[in-house]
Design an enzyme around this catalytic site. Sequence first.
Site, PDB file in Angstrom:
ATOM      1  N   ASP A  25       0.881  -1.169   0.000  1.00 10.49           N
ATOM      2  CA  ASP A  25       0.000   0.000   0.000  1.00 10.49           C
ATOM      3  C   ASP A  25       0.918   1.218   0.000  1.00 10.49           C
ATOM      4  O   ASP A  25       1.528   1.541   1.017  1.00 10.49           O
ATOM      5  CB  ASP A  25      -0.895  -0.028   1.242  1.00 10.49           C
ATOM      6  CG  ASP A  25      -1.719   1.249   1.413  1.00 10.49           C
ATOM      7  OD1 ASP A  25      -1.656   2.139   0.528  1.00 10.49           O
ATOM      8  OD2 ASP A  25      -2.421   1.351   2.441  1.00 10.49           O
ATOM      9  N   LYS A  87       2.829  11.109  -3.372  1.00  6.35           N
ATOM     10  CA  LYS A  87       1.806  10.441  -4.179  1.00  6.35           C
ATOM     11  C   LYS A  87       0.953  11.441  -4.961  1.00  6.35           C
ATOM     12  O   LYS A  87       0.487  11.159  -6.061  1.00  6.35           O
ATOM     13  CB  LYS A  87       0.921   9.610  -3.258  1.00  6.35           C
ATOM     14  CG  LYS A  87      -0.051   8.688  -3.955  1.00  6.35           C
ATOM     15  CD  LYS A  87      -0.702   7.786  -2.935  1.00  6.35           C
ATOM     16  CE  LYS A  87      -1.703   6.846  -3.562  1.00  6.35           C
ATOM     17  NZ  LYS A  87      -2.268   5.938  -2.541  1.00  6.35           N
ATOM     18  N   GLU A 186      -7.229   0.437  -4.617  1.00  3.47           N
ATOM     19  CA  GLU A 186      -7.261   0.368  -3.149  1.00  3.47           C
ATOM     20  C   GLU A 186      -8.597  -0.153  -2.609  1.00  3.47           C
ATOM     21  O   GLU A 186      -8.610  -1.032  -1.745  1.00  3.47           O
ATOM     22  CB  GLU A 186      -6.915   1.739  -2.558  1.00  3.47           C
ATOM     23  CG  GLU A 186      -5.433   2.064  -2.742  1.00  3.47           C
ATOM     24  CD  GLU A 186      -5.089   3.548  -2.581  1.00  3.47           C
ATOM     25  OE1 GLU A 186      -5.948   4.317  -2.103  1.00  3.47           O
ATOM     26  OE2 GLU A 186      -3.965   3.934  -2.930  1.00  3.47           O
ATOM     27  N   ASP A 208     -12.773   5.534   2.386  1.00  4.47           N
ATOM     28  CA  ASP A 208     -11.351   5.595   2.743  1.00  4.47           C
ATOM     29  C   ASP A 208     -10.971   7.016   3.140  1.00  4.47           C
ATOM     30  O   ASP A 208     -10.829   7.896   2.293  1.00  4.47           O
ATOM     31  CB  ASP A 208     -10.515   5.121   1.535  1.00  4.47           C
ATOM     32  CG  ASP A 208      -9.005   5.100   1.836  1.00  4.47           C
ATOM     33  OD1 ASP A 208      -8.584   5.645   2.871  1.00  4.47           O
ATOM     34  OD2 ASP A 208      -8.259   4.527   1.010  1.00  4.47           O
TER      35      ASP A 208
END
Length: 626
Positions: A25, A87, A186, A208
């Site tokens: 992850d 990211k 994800e 999330d």
Amino acid sequence: MALLQIAEPGQSSLPHQHRLAVGIDLGTTNSLVASVLSGESVTLPDHDGNHLLPSVVRYLDTGDVVVGAVARSFASADAHNTIVSVKRLMGRGIKDVAAFGEILPYQFEEDQGGMPFIKTVAGSKSPVEVSADILKVLVQRAEETLQGELVGAVITVPAYFDDAQRQATKDAATLANIKVLRLLSEPTAAAVAYGLDQKEDGVILVYDLGGGTFDVSVLHLNKGVFEVLATGGDSALGGDDFDRLVAEWLAEQANVITAMTAGLSRQLMELARSAKEQLTTADQAWVNLDIAGKEVPVTISKAQFNSLIEALVDKTVRACKRVVRDAGLSLDEVQDIVMVGGSTRVPLVRECVEKLFKRPLHADIDPDRVVAIGAAIQADVLAGNKPDSEMLLLDVLPLSLGLETMGGLVEKVIHRNTSIPVARAQEFTTYQDGQTAMAVHILQGERELVEDCRSLARFVLQGIPPMVAGAAKIRVTFQVDADGLLNVEAKELSTGVESSIQVKPSYGLSDTQIADMLKASYSFADGDKEKRLLREQIVDADRLVAALEQAIVVDGQALLSDDERALFESEMALLKTVCDTSDARAIELGVERLAKVSDDFASRRMDLNIQRALQGHSIKEIEEIS
Ligand code: ADP
Ligand code: MG
């Protein structure tokens, strides 16, 4: 840009030998690595027992690279050389990252390809290199723990990541010398961790809430096949915002707002985070501010904290509703809700989501590990340790696909957010009597008018048998395959004449362009509707005038008096001038009027044609008999 990406099904290999594979992850705030050990998927800790690796990389002038918690502690003291939230920069162009300039304190420079590089004391670093440095630490941790070389990794990416962002993630893996078995979304990974892929079918919402981002995805599971039906959220909302609100409140309590320094503000953020995390399990949290060497204790209650973050939590709830609607579903059709991300530990977050869906949530697995755990399960399958299982992940069409129709309008054939592969057909007809060819113009976008959408391709269907307007039946089929390739086929149904073309709809569109196109479709929606209405009325008027003109040529001699003919001509001229006024209602009325005055002529023509047909019929019969 291709949200039209599909990951290939698992390739099986030698079943008996256990091959080492991991799930990674690669998060905005924290990254993790997990693997299946003795049948159970677990995250792997570092030497100190920490499972989470802060996604922070610090570059030193000695050439040393520090990754993780130690690097994070320098995030403000050595901001230029300490890269956080890399990211957000993955797969972005220099123009995209300029917008982050305010949030992220880096100095960017551009290479020839338009890729942004971050200037550090150790030289310029691309986001791909920074991510590779995080991956290297995780891979090393895994190889030490598992005592062997990895065959590869499943790396997770947000469901909305586009082709460039996915490619950048893959490049980072290559640079870190790790084979990517698959990029997995994800939310799918989280659903897999809960074993939801074992169900026959279902609708799953994945909520999330991480450190700086909020993603919500709706997945559809059908016989082991996962589809992402829709995604949404807020790329600038997360636990860090909770921290900020608490920090401001603490500053107010301690009366230090006017005396704010960079150091104090950093201290407040750290204390706020600690208070927030305490309040997940306690009703009160105590923190000690150190103000100019003097200790100032402050207490914050859970109720106080909840009232601070309430509006933000509410925002996430509204985003859930929107995404469910985007997926074409109602709230009660969502069967499973999976909670992901460290911030879903906050009790108020859970309460609000539970209240929205009126059902228990999947929240037993550690929310910051659940994605890595699911990725590892998938990695184990793909590495060939479970040869007969396979899982397919399908994506959605980012923009609608349609055809140009009369009047420069776009008729959508496949709507955005439809999952692929997909095929949809629509029937069209000819506009003029005796029309033998039809132009097919394929467009992409959400707007109503051709000029506001993106032209993908054109072709002409030839050889339609001459018929009266509206009699031919042309079926146009749009088919998007699993690789995102669009094939459009047009076929005249009575003769079987056909023609087709293949286009790649995603080619050449950056995600910013896609976002702009979507935004434009929302902000112009009302104006577009009016324009569409107007065009439709003009098309109607043109059609009626053309038909009447044609009828006068054919049957005027036999059926019309001079007065009638003159009336028609003046009415047609009037309608043509009304068409230039852009007044849709006036045109509509004009069409009605002309239709009314010519109504009698139309029925006389009908009678005449029936007579002719009957005559023709009987002649033919006589011929047959003789
Ligand atoms: P990301 O997906 O962005 O990498 P994570 O899923 O690791 O982020 O979530 C990080 C966030 O979770 C941080 O804002 C952190 O403060 C928050 N968090 C972690 N533990 C808790 C807790 N016990 N209570 C509340 N928030 C928490
Ligand atoms: Mg995350």
